[in-house]
Design an enzyme around this catalytic site. Structure first.
Site, PDB file in Angstrom:
ATOM      1  N   SER A  18       0.815  -1.214   0.000  1.00 38.53           N
ATOM      2  CA  SER A  18       0.000   0.000   0.000  1.00 38.53           C
ATOM      3  C   SER A  18       0.850   1.266   0.000  1.00 38.53           C
ATOM      4  CB  SER A  18      -0.925   0.014   1.213  1.00 38.53           C
ATOM      5  OG  SER A  18      -1.650   1.225   1.274  1.00 38.53           O
ATOM      6  N   LYS A  70     -13.836  -3.376   1.095  1.00 40.05           N
ATOM      7  CA  LYS A  70     -14.649  -2.209   0.756  1.00 40.05           C
ATOM      8  C   LYS A  70     -16.149  -2.458   0.902  1.00 40.05           C
ATOM      9  CE  LYS A  70     -11.373   0.129  -2.296  1.00 40.05           C
ATOM     10  NZ  LYS A  70     -11.179   0.775  -3.611  1.00 40.05           N
ATOM     11  N   ASN A  91     -14.546   3.298   1.078  1.00 40.07           N
ATOM     12  CA  ASN A  91     -13.085   3.199   1.145  1.00 40.07           C
ATOM     13  C   ASN A  91     -12.523   4.065   2.263  1.00 40.07           C
ATOM     14  OD1 ASN A  91     -13.337   5.802  -0.040  1.00 40.07           O
ATOM     15  ND2 ASN A  91     -11.318   5.589  -0.983  1.00 40.07           N
ATOM     16  N   ASP A 110     -13.239   7.199  -3.620  1.00 35.02           N
ATOM     17  CA  ASP A 110     -12.730   6.676  -4.887  1.00 35.02           C
ATOM     18  C   ASP A 110     -13.344   7.407  -6.082  1.00 35.02           C
ATOM     19  OD1 ASP A 110     -10.952   4.793  -3.917  1.00 35.02           O
ATOM     20  OD2 ASP A 110     -12.412   3.159  -3.916  1.00 35.02           O
ATOM     21  N   GLY A 133     -14.200  -4.307 -16.276  1.00 35.06           N
ATOM     22  CA  GLY A 133     -14.435  -4.918 -14.979  1.00 35.06           C
ATOM     23  C   GLY A 133     -15.765  -4.467 -14.398  1.00 35.06           C
ATOM     24  N   ALA A 134     -16.226  -5.169 -13.355  1.00 37.97           N
ATOM     25  CA  ALA A 134     -17.524  -4.839 -12.761  1.00 37.97           C
ATOM     26  C   ALA A 134     -17.537  -5.061 -11.256  1.00 37.97           C
ATOM     27  CB  ALA A 134     -18.626  -5.668 -13.423  1.00 37.97           C
ATOM     28  N   ARG A 158     -15.381 -10.089 -17.501  1.00 36.59           N
ATOM     29  CA  ARG A 158     -15.012 -11.492 -17.634  1.00 36.59           C
ATOM     30  C   ARG A 158     -16.192 -12.412 -17.357  1.00 36.59           C
ATOM     31  NH1 ARG A 158      -9.833 -11.291 -13.717  1.00 36.59           N
ATOM     32  NH2 ARG A 158     -11.298  -9.990 -12.567  1.00 36.59           N
ATOM     33  N   TYR A 235      -1.693  -0.260 -10.497  1.00 33.38           N
ATOM     34  CA  TYR A 235      -0.479   0.539 -10.674  1.00 33.38           C
ATOM     35  C   TYR A 235       0.811  -0.224 -10.411  1.00 33.38           C
ATOM     36  CZ  TYR A 235      -1.119   1.074  -5.604  1.00 33.38           C
ATOM     37  OH  TYR A 235      -1.305   0.844  -4.269  1.00 33.38           O
TER      38      TYR A 235
END
Length: 297
Positions: A18, A70, A91, A110, A133-134, A158, A235
Site C-alpha cells: 500500500s 470495501k 473506502n 474513490d 471490470g464490474a 469477464r 499501478y
C-alpha cells in the site's frame, strides 16, 4: 488503549504494497497535523474483532479501506454518507463521538479520485466511456463517469453474471448500459474516449494483446487515430501491458497512483477538516512521496 496522539490507518489484504502510508504521512507533515498513520493486514473475517477494538480506543480520526474490505466493512458502519450510500461500498471511515459512544461513518472517496484524475488530464466530459471490470472499483467508476457527464456506460467483463451491481447502479444513474465480454473487446475499447480499467494487475493482459494484434501496434509510434484517455487502477507493475498498448495507439494513460493521490486528498480532508489539504503544495508533496510528477502550476 488510550493515546494522546491521533491515529489513522489503512486496512486490507495484502497490505504491504500500500502507498497510503506514504501519501498520508507526507501530507500530515506539511499540514502540521500530528497523526500516526499505520496499516493493518485484515481479511473480512477479522473485521468484527478489529471494529470492536477501535470502538474501545481513543484517538482514531480515520481509516482508509482497500480490497477485500470495501464491501465487507459496510455492515459495521453506523451510517453511510454520500457516494458510500449510493454505491454500497466504502473506502473511508470517519468517527463521531456522540453521548460518549463512538460512531463509525462510511464514505467513498474513490469516485472523487477518478474524477479528479481525469480532470487533471484535461477531460471535461466522458462522451463514449468504457469500464473494464464490474467489481467494487467499477462501481466508483460508474459514479465518476456520470459526474463527468456520461449518458452511457459500456462494460467489458469477464463474467457477466457478476456484473449485476454495476449495471444496476448505472441504470439508477440514468445511463444507457451495454454489457460485453472482455474477450474480443478490443473494438469497443478502441472506440472509447474515456476508459477506466478496474481489473487487478495483469488481469487485462489478454485484452492488451488483442488490442495490439488487432491494430498492429508493434511500434511505440503507432497511432490508429483514436486517442482518448485510459486510467488503469492497477499501478503495480507499471506500466501495465494495457497501458503500454494504449500509449502505442497515441492515447494518454493515467497511472493508477493518480486516482490514489486524489482519493487520499479527500480522505485527509475528512480526517482533519482541513480544506487546504486540496492545495497544490500538499498534493505536490504527496506526488513526491509516490514518485509522480508534481502538478502543473
Amino acid at each position: 488503549m488510550t493515546t494522546g496522539r491521533r491515529r489513522a490507518a489503512v486496512l486490507g489484504h495484502p497490505i504491504g504494497h500500500s502507498r497510503s502510508p506514504a501519501l498520508h504521512s507526507s501530507a500530515y507533515a506539511v499540514l502540521g497535523e500530528d497523526i500516526d498513520y499505520g496499516s493493518f493486514d485484515l481479511v473480512p473475517e477479522q473485521l468484527g474483532d478489529f471494529v470492536g477494538d477501535v470502538r474501545s480506543e481513543d484517538g482514531w480520526c480515520g481509516l482508509s479501506v482497500t480490497m477485500p474490505l470495501k464491501a465487507a466493512l459496510v455492515g459495521w458502519m453506523d451510517r453511510l454518507e454520500g457516494n458510500a450510500a449510493l454505491l454500497g461500498v466504502l473506502n473511508t471511515v470517519t468517527f463521531e463521538r456522540v453521548s460518549g459512544s463512538l460512531r463509525l461513518v462510511g464514505h467513498n472517496t474513490d469516485v472523487a479520485g477518478i474524477v479528479e484524475a481525469f480532470r487533471h488530464a484535461g477531460v471535461e466530459r466522458a462522451v463514449a466511456p468504457v469500464i473494464v471490470g464490474a467489481g467494487n472499483t467499477a462501481l466508483a467508476a460508474v459514479a465518476a463517469i456520470a459526474e463527468l457527464g456520461a449518458t452511457s456506460a459500456r462494460f467489458l467483463v469477464r463474467d457477466p453474471a457478476r456484473a449485476d451491481e454495476a449495471v444496476s447502479l448505472a441504470e439508477r444513474l440514468g445511463l444507457a448500459v451495454s454489457l460485453e465480454a472482455i474477450d474480443r473487446g478490443a473494438p469497443t475499447l478502441a472506440a472509447a474516449d474515456v476508459v477506466v480499467s478496474t481489473l487487478p494487475p495483469r488481469a487485462a493482459d489478454a485484452l492488451a494483446a488483442e488490442l495490439a494484434s488487432r491494430y498492429e501496434l508493434a511500434s511505440p509510434s503507432a497511432d490508429d487515430g483514436h486517442p482518448g484517455v485510459l486510467l488503469d487502477v492497477a499501478y503495480d507493475p507499471w506500466p501495465s501491458q494495457l497501458g503500454a498498448m494504449w500509449e502505442a495507439r497515441g492515447g494518454r494513460v493515467l497511472h493508477g497512483l493518480e486516482m490514489l493521490v486524489y482519493q487520499a486528498v479527500e480522505q485527509i480532508v475528512l480526517f482533519t477538516g482541513r480544506e487546504d489539504a486540496r492545495s497544490l503544495d500538499v498534493i505536490d508533496v504527496m506526488c513526491n512521496s509516490v514518485g509522480l510528477p508534481q502538478r502543473a502550476r
